[in-house]
Every structure is written in C-alpha cells, then in structure tokens.
Write an enzyme that holds these catalytic residues in place. Structure first.
Site, short mmCIF file in Angstrom:
data_model
loop_
_atom_site.label_atom_id
_atom_site.label_comp_id
_atom_site.label_asym_id
_atom_site.label_seq_id
_atom_site.Cartn_x
_atom_site.Cartn_y
_atom_site.Cartn_z
CB ALA A 184 -0.92 0.00 1.22
CE1 TYR A 185 5.00 5.82 2.74
CE2 TYR A 185 6.88 4.40 2.28
CZ TYR A 185 6.37 5.65 2.59
OH TYR A 185 7.21 6.73 2.73
N GLY A 186 4.08 1.44 -0.86
CA GLY A 186 4.85 1.46 -2.09
C GLY A 186 4.05 1.95 -3.28
#
Length: 329
Positions: A184-186
């Site tokens: 998700a962050y990536g």
C-alpha cells in the site's frame, strides 16, 4: 525531455538543506510546503524561509504545527487535512483569493505503513488517498496560481519504497486482494513519481516543472511510528539502543540531509529547463535496470524503477485520479 540520469550536481548524500540553499535568493517568491512542520518538511520550510521566500504551511493540527515552527519568523500556518477533500478545497480557495502567484509547492506530507487496512470517508485506501490523491487535488486546485508564477516548481516527496509496488489499477484500494502495508505504501510512492511525470508534461507549456524524489531513510520523521523497534532494527535503521543509525552513504540520513533533495528540486538553477524526473542525493537518479529484483532495497535506494516512470501508467493514473475525485465521469 530530460533523461533519467545523473547530471553531476556536485552535491551528495550527506549534503544538507542549508548547503543547497546557500546563495539562492527567494525574496518575492511564495512557497507552500505540506508537512512543513515535521520530519523533512521542517528543515525544508526553514531553508526556503532563510532564502527569503514567503512560506505557507498547511497543517491538520494548527497548534502542533505552531509549536514546531516556533522560532522561524514569517512562516504562515493554515489549517488543511489531506484526507479531507473539503478541507483541501477550502485551503486552495483561500490562497487563490489572495491573487498571489505560487512559485514553489513542496508536497512533503504523508503517512507511512499502516499495519492494518484503513480507509478514508470515501472508502479509499488511506495511504493512496493521503499520499497521492490529496496532493493531486491540492496541486490541481492551486494550478491557476502555479501558472501565474510563470516558472513554478512542484516537488513530490516519494521514496525508495516505490519499488515495492506499481499502481495496481485493477484493485488500488485493496478491495479484492489481501492488504499488505508495504504494498500500500509502495503503491502510493509510485503514484507520487508518476504524478510528477504527468504534471510536468502537462504544465511545461505554462512554465511549470515537476520533480519527485527519494529523501533517504530517515527514522525520526513520524512515518515509522507504526513500525515496531524490532522491525526498525531488522531494517538496520536503529541500533540496539533504539538510536537512529546515520549513514548517508547507505541513504540513512538526518532530517536536514533528507530535506536537501527537496530543496534542490524546488530551487536549484541546475534544474532549469528540466523536469519530470526522480531525484535523490541532490541529483537526478539513475534508472534501475528492469532485470533487478524489486525486493532489493539497496538497488532501488540508488535509482528509480521502470514502472514508476512509465508514461502510459502516468497518463492512466491521472485519469483515474480525476475519476476518484469525481472530476471526470
């Protein structure tokens, strides 16, 4: 179009924001720095203000931001929440009502890995909604002021973590796949890079140029608050006593060193006539060969992944972002 390759800026991994801003005159210029009261945003704000810019910091918590910015004369604080579309529009409308041009927009705010799936009021996955969609909305609402500047720069703070995931257009919000914080962050950091690329192409005719960057791995920014000490130690970011490890050669930096690339992208004359590129260590980053495995953190800390600068993906993300904001049916 600028090639994604280093230009030999003369700066490096240990360069600080103060060193980058030395000799640059921003008197008469207006800058907005999201996240400008914490993490690398704070030394970014301090550097831009030291060069004479009028600096505005939109913040979700006014009192907290005011305390952090105390001692930096002339910085203005406005309330804004990147996860709230109404709040973003209200901030942009207040700024546009002043009739002033906007010369520098540094999109530095963001949230890190959230260990559990979180959604905003619209049901959108929170990392993507905050790190990308909020900044997309803010930038486009402020576009008239950026155009008015006749030479504005927009800076998107991304991260090496973009290597973890491309944009999964079929399921951006983790509705049909298992949620993984790193993905998700990536994905949100890939979105930052693609947005800068697409914005640069669209804004060039109006004198606007856009850049994205990896600031380095900086533990003391608030982004790591969701990670346990065990995880931070396993990543080599803190020692056994919990003290952040500073090693710029390995992209492990202080906030002042991390802010240097943001300030360089926002102000350096070395980038005149350039744009749409991903930077690190105060230089344009090299392109990582496609055959390099995406889980090799060290490799991507020294470059940008192919999926993050793909022109087709950048255009698709732009259209999807407009659709998610209800700007396009």
């Amino acid at each position: 179009m600028t090639q994604q390759q280093p230009i030999g800026s003369g700066f490096g991994a240990s360069t600080t924001a103060n060193e980058v801003i030395h000799g640059i005159d921003l008197r008469g210029k207006v800058a907005i720095v999201t996240g400008g009261s914490s993490g690398i945003g704070l030394p970014t704000t301090r550097a831009l203000r030291s060069a004479g810019a009028r600096v505005i910091v939109p913040a979700r918590n006014y009192e907290k931001a005011a305390a952090a910015l105390q001692g930096i004369d002339g910085v203005e604080i406005e309330e804004m929440d990147l996860s709230d579309p109404t709040s973003i529009d209200a901030f942009a409308e207040r700024f546009l009502a002043t009739g002033q041009p906007l010369h520098i927009l540094v999109n530095s705010a963001g949230i890190g890995d959230t260990m559990t799936l979180r959604r905003d009021a619209r049901g959108y996955e929170l990392c993507f909604a905050t790190n990308h969609l909020g900044h997309f909305q803010l930038t486009m609402r402020l576009y008239p002021a950026l155009r008015q500047a006749k030479g504005a720069r927009v800076v998107a703070v991304s991260a090496w973590a973009h290597s973890r995931s491309p944009i999964v257009f079929e399921d951006i919000h983790f509705e049909h796949r298992d949620y993984r914080p790193g993905l998700a962050y990536g994905q949100s950091k890939t979105a930052n890079i693609l947005f800068a690329k697409a914005l640069d192409e669209r804004g060039m005719a109006d004198g606007l140029r856009a850049f994205s960057l990896h600031p380095g791995s900086i533990v003391d920014t608030g982004l790591s608050k969701h990670l346990s000490p065990e995880i931070l130690r396993s990543l080599g970011l803190i020692d056994e006593n919990g003290t952040p490890i500073i090693d710029p050669a390995r992209n492990m930096k202080t906030a002042e060193q991390g802010a240097a690339t943001s300030v360089w992208c926002a102000t350096s004359p070395q980038l005149d006539g350039m744009g749409g590129v991903y930077c690190q260590n105060c230089d344009i980053a090299p392109l990582v060969p496609a055959e390099v495995e995406t889980n090799q953190m060290g490799s991507f800390a020294r470059g940008v992944a192919q999926h993050a600068i793909d022109k087709q993906s950048a255009g698709r993300l732009w259209k999807v972002s407009e659709q998610l904001l209800g700007w396009q049916e």
